[in-house]
Structure formats: C-alpha cells, structure tokens
Write a protein that holds these residues in place. Structure first.
Motif, mmCIF file in Angstrom:
data_model
loop_
_atom_site.group_PDB
_atom_site.id
_atom_site.type_symbol
_atom_site.label_atom_id
_atom_site.label_comp_id
_atom_site.label_asym_id
_atom_site.label_seq_id
_atom_site.Cartn_x
_atom_site.Cartn_y
_atom_site.Cartn_z
ATOM 1 N N LYS A 116 2.467 7.413 -6.241
ATOM 2 C CA LYS A 116 1.491 8.402 -6.681
ATOM 3 C C LYS A 116 1.910 9.793 -6.236
ATOM 4 O O LYS A 116 1.904 10.735 -7.032
ATOM 5 C CB LYS A 116 0.119 8.028 -6.080
ATOM 6 C CG LYS A 116 -1.035 8.708 -6.756
ATOM 7 C CD LYS A 116 -2.363 8.189 -6.229
ATOM 8 C CE LYS A 116 -2.437 8.491 -4.736
ATOM 9 N NZ LYS A 116 -3.711 8.194 -4.145
ATOM 10 N N SER A 134 6.641 7.517 8.055
ATOM 11 C CA SER A 134 6.909 7.422 9.483
ATOM 12 C C SER A 134 6.118 6.279 10.101
ATOM 13 O O SER A 134 6.609 5.572 10.971
ATOM 14 C CB SER A 134 6.593 8.775 10.121
ATOM 15 O OG SER A 134 5.972 8.621 11.325
ATOM 16 N N SER A 135 4.909 6.065 9.620
ATOM 17 C CA SER A 135 4.092 4.985 10.162
ATOM 18 C C SER A 135 4.636 3.610 9.891
ATOM 19 O O SER A 135 4.453 2.700 10.690
ATOM 20 C CB SER A 135 2.686 5.027 9.575
ATOM 21 O OG SER A 135 1.897 5.930 10.259
ATOM 22 N N ILE A 136 5.246 3.447 8.749
ATOM 23 C CA ILE A 136 5.745 2.096 8.491
ATOM 24 C C ILE A 136 7.200 1.956 8.859
ATOM 25 O O ILE A 136 7.782 0.876 8.771
ATOM 26 C CB ILE A 136 5.543 1.658 7.027
ATOM 27 C CG1 ILE A 136 6.559 2.305 6.114
ATOM 28 C CG2 ILE A 136 4.164 1.935 6.543
ATOM 29 C CD1 ILE A 136 6.641 1.549 4.810
ATOM 30 N N ASP A 194 1.077 4.316 -2.730
ATOM 31 C CA ASP A 194 0.852 5.674 -2.265
ATOM 32 C C ASP A 194 2.036 6.562 -2.621
ATOM 33 O O ASP A 194 1.903 7.655 -3.180
ATOM 34 C CB ASP A 194 0.672 5.606 -0.745
ATOM 35 C CG ASP A 194 -0.215 6.702 -0.245
ATOM 36 O OD1 ASP A 194 0.040 7.201 0.850
ATOM 37 O OD2 ASP A 194 -1.149 7.074 -0.991
ATOM 38 N N LEU A 237 0.838 -1.198 0.000
ATOM 39 C CA LEU A 237 0.000 0.000 0.000
ATOM 40 C C LEU A 237 0.872 1.247 0.000
ATOM 41 O O LEU A 237 0.626 2.210 -0.733
ATOM 42 C CB LEU A 237 -0.882 -0.026 1.253
ATOM 43 C CG LEU A 237 -2.155 0.801 1.201
ATOM 44 C CD1 LEU A 237 -3.011 0.351 0.046
ATOM 45 C CD2 LEU A 237 -2.915 0.660 2.504
ATOM 46 N N PHE A 238 1.906 1.193 0.802
ATOM 47 C CA PHE A 238 2.809 2.333 0.905
ATOM 48 C C PHE A 238 3.486 2.612 -0.432
ATOM 49 O O PHE A 238 3.613 3.763 -0.852
ATOM 50 C CB PHE A 238 3.853 2.082 1.992
ATOM 51 C CG PHE A 238 4.899 3.144 2.055
ATOM 52 C CD1 PHE A 238 6.183 2.917 1.606
ATOM 53 C CD2 PHE A 238 4.593 4.410 2.545
ATOM 54 C CE1 PHE A 238 7.144 3.896 1.650
ATOM 55 C CE2 PHE A 238 5.551 5.399 2.597
ATOM 56 C CZ PHE A 238 6.838 5.152 2.143
ATOM 57 N N LYS A 246 5.353 11.965 4.509
ATOM 58 C CA LYS A 246 6.072 11.897 5.779
ATOM 59 C C LYS A 246 5.280 11.070 6.773
ATOM 60 O O LYS A 246 5.834 10.249 7.498
ATOM 61 C CB LYS A 246 6.325 13.308 6.307
ATOM 62 C CG LYS A 246 7.021 13.306 7.661
ATOM 63 C CD LYS A 246 7.548 14.685 8.005
ATOM 64 C CE LYS A 246 8.026 14.687 9.452
ATOM 65 N NZ LYS A 246 6.936 14.729 10.429
ATOM 66 N N GLY A 247 3.974 11.303 6.782
ATOM 67 C CA GLY A 247 3.146 10.538 7.705
ATOM 68 C C GLY A 247 3.204 9.052 7.423
ATOM 69 O O GLY A 247 3.408 8.235 8.331
ATOM 70 N N SER A 248 3.025 8.712 6.151
ATOM 71 C CA SER A 248 3.022 7.283 5.809
ATOM 72 C C SER A 248 4.355 6.634 6.116
ATOM 73 O O SER A 248 4.419 5.568 6.727
ATOM 74 C CB SER A 248 2.737 7.080 4.329
ATOM 75 O OG SER A 248 1.667 7.845 3.911
ATOM 76 N N HIS A 298 3.670 16.183 3.289
ATOM 77 C CA HIS A 298 3.079 15.881 4.604
ATOM 78 C C HIS A 298 2.532 14.457 4.632
ATOM 79 O O HIS A 298 2.771 13.680 5.557
ATOM 80 C CB HIS A 298 1.986 16.895 4.902
ATOM 81 C CG HIS A 298 1.247 16.599 6.175
ATOM 82 N ND1 HIS A 298 1.779 16.878 7.413
ATOM 83 C CD2 HIS A 298 0.046 16.031 6.395
ATOM 84 C CE1 HIS A 298 0.915 16.499 8.349
ATOM 85 N NE2 HIS A 298 -0.146 15.977 7.760
ATOM 86 N N GLN A 299 1.788 14.107 3.575
ATOM 87 C CA GLN A 299 1.229 12.759 3.488
ATOM 88 C C GLN A 299 2.332 11.712 3.526
ATOM 89 O O GLN A 299 2.274 10.730 4.271
ATOM 90 C CB GLN A 299 0.495 12.606 2.148
ATOM 91 C CG GLN A 299 -0.797 13.339 2.059
ATOM 92 C CD GLN A 299 -1.943 12.373 2.245
ATOM 93 O OE1 GLN A 299 -1.730 11.216 2.622
ATOM 94 N NE2 GLN A 299 -3.136 12.841 2.000
#
Lengths: 185, 730
Positions: free
Chosen positions: A56, A88-90, A53, A49-50, A84-86, A81-82
């Motif tokens: 894109k 960072s989450s994974i 994302d 998924l990452f 970075k968030g993603s 921002h998006q």
C-alpha cells in the motif's frame, strides 16, 4: 528419514542465507522466538500484514511521485517513515536500508532520486516477499513432516528402529534453525 | 521377330507322362547381313527341377521367417511374463513400503485439519486427505489381491459374533456417511451367537460390499441381512477339485482339542465337499444330518449324534442390499473381474479402483463360498455371499466375553449386543453412538497424540455433526479427544480394520501412561508459565489467563485457576480491558500496526497484556478514564505526537486538571464517568517511555525535556522491553 533431514537442512540453510544476504536481521530472529504453541504462525501473520502494508505504501508513494502538479514530498516522507518503522520491526534489513536512502532524497526533494529509490525499494520488497514465502513453505512442510514422522514411528513400534535419539536430534536442529517444535509428547 | 530383340520366357507344359514340366525358352532372331530378320534360333531348357527347388526354397524361407517370428513372439511373451511376475512382486513389496509412510502422511494431514486454517488452506488439505485416502485404499487393494492370487493368503479360524461384526461394520460406515441414507442390519435369530471363521476377511468383504452399496446409492437405504440356509448345492459339487482352496492353509487357533472329526483339519474346499466314503463315519453323519435338518436353530440344540462332535458347520447367507442405481444386465458378467467397472463413465463419476469386487469374490471362494449379485437398474442391487462357518458348541452357551475375542472386547460388549439382531442407523444420530463406544477407545487410539491434539482447536469435520456437551473444561478435553479419534478412525474404512483393534490391547497400558503424560504436560505448562513471569507478581490464575487463550470468551471465568485446560491458538489477543486486578496496566501508544503486533506479542511472552491506542489524543482519553501503570509512547504519530501528548499528561499530573488538554482540543472527562483518583489526592506520575526511531542524543534530550522518563529505541526487542519492565516493576 533422509528426506526429513534434507528438508530440515534446506530450511536451516535457507534461513541462514536470508541472514547472510542481509534480507533479514536479528530482529527477525527475535520474531521467530515469539512463536510458541499459543501463536504458532506468528511470523507468517506479521509478515503478511507487513506485505500488505508495504504494498500500500509503495503504491501511495508511486502515485505521489507521479503527480504532475507537484510532488507532495511530505506525504512521501510520512510513507517512508511508516515503512522504515515496520520493516525495522520485523527485521527486514534491506528494505529498511532502502527506506533510509529514500528518505535523504525525499528530504532533498529530488524527484528523480526518489523515483530511483522507489524502484529499489520495490525490488527489495519483492525479494523479501519471495524469500519469506519460500521459507514459510519449507518451514511448514518440515514441521508437518516432522510431526508426521513422530506420530508414525510412535504408532509403528515394530517398524524399522527410529530411536528417540534421532528424534531428539531433529528437534535440536529445528530449534537451532529458529523453528519451534509442536508439543508432541 | 517384330521387335528384333531376343527374348526368353518360361513356359510350363502339362505332360501326361511326366507331370508338369517347365522349360526355359530362349528365342533370338537371326539377321542377315543386310539386317533383315530371316529366321529365329530357339533353345529350350528343362528347368523343371530348378523351378521346383526354387519353389521349395521360397517355401522354406517363408517357413523360417514364420518360425523366427513365432520365436520372437514367444520370447517376448516370456519376457513380459517374467517382468510381470517381477513387477507384481515388486509392486507388492513397494506397496507395502509405500503404505507405511503414506499412512503417516494421511494421519498427519487429518490432524492438521483440526488446526486453524483459512479457507484456501482447508480446501487444499481436503484434497490432500482424500487423495491420500484413495491412494492408501488402492495400495491396500493391490496388496490384498496379490496376496490372494499368489496363494499366500492364510485363512484364520477365530470365534466371533456375527451380530457384532455386522453392527460394527455398519457403524463405521455410518460414521463417515456423507449422504442421507439409512443403514440397517438384520441378523436372523437362527444365526448362532458365535461362529468360527476368518473374521477379518469377512469384515473386509462386508465393508467392501457396504461401501460399494453406499457409493452407488444416493437415497434410500443400504442394509445387511444375515440368515442361515441349508447347505447350498454348489458345496456338493467340486468335491474333488480343491483348487480354489487347496493353496489356502487353515490355521485353526481356537478349535477345541478334543475334535474327533478329521474334516476340521482339512482345507475348506474339502469341508464343503461331500466325500462319501472318504471320511470317518461320524463326520459324515454329522454333516448329513446337518443337511437333513435345515438348521433353524444352529446354536446349541444339537442332536445326540453330534454330541460327541465339538463342531458343526452352518451355512450363513449374507445379503447386502441397496436402493441404488443398480447394475445393467450386460455389466453383470464382468462385474467381478479385476479392474473392471461397469463403464468408463462409472469409473470417472464414482471413482474407485475396480479391485474391490474381485477381491471379495476371491476371498469368498477361498473360504468355500459363493458370491453372487442380482440387480435392477434404478431400483437397487443385492450382493449375496454364502459361506460355511463352523460352530463350536461348547462355547456357545458362555456369555462372558472370551479372551479370544480380543477385537471385540474394548466395545464393552454386553449380552444385549450379542443377541440384538436388528440395528438401524439413521443419518444424524451418530453423536450418541460414538460417544458411548468411543470413550473406551479414545485413549487407546492415538493416545500418544494427546499433547498434540491438545494444542489445537478442533474446528473441522463439522459435517459429521457431533454434539458433545461442553459443560466444563474436563469434558471438553475428552470431547476433543473423542472428536479427533473418532474422526480419524471414521475416515479409515480401510479393509484392514484390524489395525484399530489390534492396537487396543497394547495401548491399554498406554492410556494410563498418556494420562500421566498429559499431567506432565500440564506441569510443564505451569512451570513454563512461572518462569516467564519476570516482573509481575501475579497469581497463577492470571498467568493462566494470559497463557491459555480460550476460544469462547465467556469461559474465562470458569477457567480461572484451571491450569489443565486445553491450549488454544489465537492471535486475537486483543483484549483491551484486562480482567485482573493487580497486574500492571500498560498502555501502548503506537500507530504502526506491525509495531503494535510485534510489541504486543513480546509483551505477551513477558506475561503482560497491553491496551493499544494509535495516537496522542486517544492516549490522553485513555488516561483520563483509566489508571495506567506504564505508558509506552511512540514519538512520531499522526494527529498528536508523543512529545505533545506527554506534555499534556504531565500537566494533568501537576495541576490535577485537564485544562491544557482542553486547549489542545481534547474534551475534559465528564465528572460522572469513572475517571481517576478522587480529586483530593494529586494524580500519580505515570512512567512514560518513549519509543524512538532514531535514538540520537537530540531525541533523548527532547524526550526528557517533554517529560518522558526513559526511551526505547526501535526496533523494539524482547530484551529492551524486559529491561524496561524490570526497571519500573521490579
């Protein structure tokens, strides 16, 4: 038995190297812990998924930076921002850091700087993708092999001795490397 | 003379007295002082001997060269032969070594095929499985052939029931049949219920012939016909040459001890021989009388002469026929040769190794029989083998299954099975057949894989069209086992079916154990579930609901409280509405899909399901219609960010109405809808936790200024969530 050990070692080494090189960080380890028999392929799924994302967003940013009329830095900032968030989450540390660097340039509305950052970001992303895909391949292979081995030696009790101690050690290794053991009792 | 140059030449004369003589003539011109040629000198030498010597030398050298060439050739041949022998030996050893792990890989691949896979993975796996099977088959064939050739093959003599063998072979073939063919088996009434022979080899031959027949038949039927025939002519010949069978030892295992006939202890080739005065009279008598009366009733009605004899020999002929593509005449002679297929095209189109028929032929001949074929192109083929079997009279009448029939027992074979002579397997009627026969075997085969099978959803092998009732959870597990086992078993039409049977007695005990292990698994699962239950005071049933993901959504109601249901692996745990009542309702407001996935998974591990919305507007709407016990709010979101959303929610809680929200453009909930608390009581304050990307002080202050209770800094980790939950749901 040897090749299984080797494969295990390869997996452990490889995943350690990912951490050492900063490609992934602790958050990634956290994700690995989320795998269990209900979701045995969680990390792979999140990673896929990452990747989608990320591609894109990188694409969108590239297009935005190419606009002759004027670069929409706000859009770029949102993308960053998006991302970075993603990342960072994974636990994709280097990608995340690239985003942070990128953000300062986009905040300064520096097109040249942004282009450079985008390139860097792309590079980090490709690196991550390659490494993770390799890791998954090795992980799946070693899991398969492990299960195969267990089944095989259970079925062939009269074959060469394959003591449970060894199996247990294998299990420990896998868990230590952050993998999960399919439940074979 | 003209040239003025000397010359020499050899000239051979034929003389009457001395035979041919060769002279070397040397001629040179003589010059005058002036340079004119005035004459010649000539000399002659008799070089006959030398010439002869020379010729002989040449001949000798030639011969030597030829000799040398021959020697080299011979040496090379010896080398090659030696190497071939060694290679064969090594091949046999290696094949054996290769076979074991390869079986493991193939078994594992089959199990993998039962897990959730996407299309590409499944395709790859199919290739893997079929390649693995092919290699296994090849290895088995090679091993068999080398065994037979090297003469190490020992023939067994066990009692078995031909009808059951035929039925079983057909069943196995039918189970993995991918074409629409009818399989039939017909055993004549005069075939004895029990005979003595090498059942494993016979089954191997039958399986091979049948699978060949199936392979080369695309429509119509494949069948087996078994009937008794009088002793064939070939049995009378070759009485002196026991070459085919001389190297085979016959190990008689279940033959009654009181045999008086010496022939039973001899090799099979002798058996078929009619040795005239060689043997005891009684023996001879029996075989002669056997021949005399074509055994129409070879079971028990023995004449008085044979009364003293415990055994008699019956010749049974087996036809394996099909309505396939047939075999052209010119291919018939080489059919049974090793590695030969009808044509290269055949090999390419139909695959196979070309070893099967060679093995069959060797085996049949080793057992004292003959294998023949008749065929017509486009019509079909019939492979026939005739074999002698001993019939033990004393046991024929007994109906109870003997302990010798270890490989037949687990069928739960009834008398009907023993006497039924005709079976037919239509395509697609396999489900019932397998469920009745498979149940006893399921726990035996792959018993130890129960835990593993349990954890995967079986969605492959749809082409085998099993339909099992899934009325309740318990049956479903059994079905899962049966599916896995019968499918795994059906895939092995290997020539060594003994593997599946020899396991059964050993695993009878294991089946009980594995059931216990299964419960153990279940107990573990329950323990695991309860230890994960950190902060919620929920009942076991709800935990199970969370932990055990079921594929069919309509089943959960039945499954409540059944903690021993199979574990399924799905990640689509997107159940927006929770089923249960007192579990805390948690709302996650987050726009980033990946963060959602990670957070949801972590919450799941903590034992909670969550509802997800992706922006502030949706969050407000959700709160208008549902009551939540906790909200996790991302700060940066499109449409409406977390801060504003929180402000609106707090305003509702303080004023009891959604006016502020309406100002922001969100419609008020309609009064008839199931909105929250009755208007008299003020709305409860929901804990709202901010999820911030940068947890610097400014954000913290801003968050609390806007009404948030606490914050979690991203990335969200297990520990952070756990602490948060502990704080608000102690």
């Amino acid at each position: 038995m040897d090749f299984v050990n080797q494969l295990q070692r390869k997996f452990i080494d490889y995943s350690s190297s990912l951490h050492r090189e900063g490609i992934v960080d602790d958050q990634f380890t956290q994700l690995r812990k989320l795998e269990d028999e209900n979701s045995p392929h969680f990390v792979m799924e999140v990673a896929s998924l990452f990747f989608e994302d990320c591609e894109k967003l990188i694409n969108n940013m590239a297009i935005a930076l190419e606009q002759k009329q004027g670069v929409d830095f706000k859009q770029i900032e949102e993308c960053i921002h998006q991302l970075k968030g993603s990342s960072s989450s994974i636990g994709a540390m280097r990608v995340k850091n690239a985003c942070i660097a990128f953000r300062s340039f986009s905040g300064a509305q520096n097109r040249e700087g942004c282009l450079r950052c985008l390139q860097q970001l792309s590079h980090e992303y490709s690196l991550l993708k390659n490494k993770l895909q390799t890791l998954f391949r090795v992980s799946v292979a070693s899991r398969c092999l492990y299960v195969c081995l267990v089944i095989f030696c259970r079925e062939n009790e009269h074959a060469e001795p394959f003591p449970d101690v060894l199996v247990f050690q294998l299990e420990k290794q896998i868990v230590a490397a952050g993998g999960s053991i399919p439940r074979v009792h | 003379m003209d040239k003025g140059l000397p010359a020499k030449r050899e000239i051979t004369f034929e003389t009457e007295l001395f035979g041919s003589k060769t002279f070397l003539i040397y001629v040179e011109p003589v010059f005058s002082k002036a340079g004119e040629t005035i004459g010649i000198n000539y000399m002659g030498m008799d070089i006959t001997d030398q010439v002869r010597k020379r010729e002989r030398m040449i001949k000798i050298r030639e011969e030597i060269a030829v000799q040398k060439a021959k020697e080299t050739e011979l040496n090379r041949t010896i080398h090659i032969t030696e190497e071939t022998m060694r290679a064969k030996q090594m091949l046999a050893t290696m094949s054996h070594e290769i076979r074991s792990p390869l079986s493991g890989v193939v078994s594992m691949a089959e199990i993998l095929a039962t897990t959730k896979l996407d299309r590409e993975q499944r395709q790859l796996l199919d290739v893997m499985i079929s390649s693995g099977d092919l290699v296994l088959q090849l290895i088995n064939d090679i091993l068999d052939l080398s065994k037979v050739e090297s003469g190490v093959m020992k023939l067994e003599a066990t009692k078995f029931r031909p009808r059951e063998v035929v039925k079983h072979v057909l069943q196995t073939a039918a189970a993995s049949l991918r074409k629409i063919l009818t399989l039939e088996g017909n055993v004549a009434d005069d075939v004895p219920i029990e005979v003595i022979g090498d059942v494993l080899r016979i089954r191997q031959i039958l399986t091979n012939l049948i699978s060949n027949a199936i392979k080369f038949t695309h429509e119509g039927k494949v069948g087996v016909k078994l009937y008794v025939v009088p002793e064939p002519p070939f049995a009378k010949e070759g009485s002196q040459n026991g070459s085919a069978g001389s190297t085979a030892n016959q190990s008689t295992t279940n033959v009654p001890k009181e045999e008086t006939c010496t022939s039973t202890s001899q090799t099979s080739s002798d058996q078929r021989g009619f040795h005239g005065k060689k043997h005891e009279g009684s023996c001879q008598d029996s075989s002669r009388s056997e021949r005399g009366t074509p055994v129409t009733n070879g079971t028990i009605d023995v004449t008085e002469e044979q009364a003293e004899l415990p055994e008699t020999t019956v010749w049974i002929r087996c036809d394996v026929y099909d309505t396939g593509i047939g075999i052209p005449e010119n291919a018939l002679p080489t059919l049974f040769k090793k590695y030969m297929q009808v044509s290269a095209d055949h090999a390419r189109k139909y695959g196979g190794t070309g070893l099967g028929l060679a093995i069959c032929k060797q085996l049949v001949e080793l057992m004292g029989g003959r294998l023949t074929v008749s065929s017509q192109v486009h019509c079909g083929s019939t492979f026939t083998f005739i074999l002698p079997y001993k019939v033990s009279l004393s046991c024929d009448r007994s109906d109870d299954a003997d302990d010798d029939l270890s490989d037949m027992d687990d069928h739960g074979a009834t008398d009907d099975d023993a006497t039924a002579g005709f079976f037919q397997f239509q395509p697609r009627t396999l489900g019932s057949l397998f469920s009745s026969n498979g149940s006893s075997r399921t726990q035996n085969l792959l018993a130890h894989n129960i835990g593993y099978v349990n954890s995967h959803k079986i969605n492959g092998f749809s082409e085998n069209c099993y339909s099992f009732p899934t009325s309740n959870g318990q049956t479903k597990e059994m079905d899962l086992f049966e599916d896995a086992c019968s499918v795994a078993e059906a895939l092995e039409i290997s020539p060594e079916p003994e593997s599946s049977f020899s396991h059964s007695p050993d695993h009878d005990n294991e089946s009980a154990i594995c059931r216990d292990e299964h419960h153990h698994n279940v107990v573990n699962a329950e323990n695991k579930v309860s230890t994960r239950d950190v902060s919620s005071c929920s009942e076991t049933s709800r935990e199970v609901d969370v932990k055990v993901k079921i594929t069919e959504p309509q089943l959960p109601a039945e499954r409540q409280g059944r903690s021993d249901s199979g574990f399924q692996s799905t990640l689509n745990s997107s159940r927006e509405a929770s089923n249960s009542i007192s579990k805390p309702k948690i709302l996650l407001v987050e726009d980033n899909k990946i963060n959602v996935m990670v957070t949801r998974s972590m919450m799941k591990q903590l034992g909670h399901t969550i509802d997800v919305v992706s922006n502030g507007v949706e969050a407000v709407r959700a709160i208008q219609y549902h009551s939540y016990d906790l909200v996790l709010m991302d700060v940066c979101m499109p449409v409406m960010d977390g801060l504003q959303t929180t402000r609106l929610i707090r305003s509702f809680e303080e004023t009891g109405n959604w006016d502020e929200a309406a100002k922001a453009g969100i419609e008020k909930p309609s009064p008839s809808s199931d909105s929250l608390q009755p208007d008299c009581t003020p709305p409860r304050r929901i804990p709202i936790i901010a999820m911030t990307a940068n947890a610097l002080s400014e954000s913290a202050d801003e968050c609390s200024a806007n009404g948030m209770d606490s914050f979690i800094s991203k990335p969200v980790t297990f520990q952070k969530l756990k602490e948060c939950l502990e704080q608000y749901f102690p």
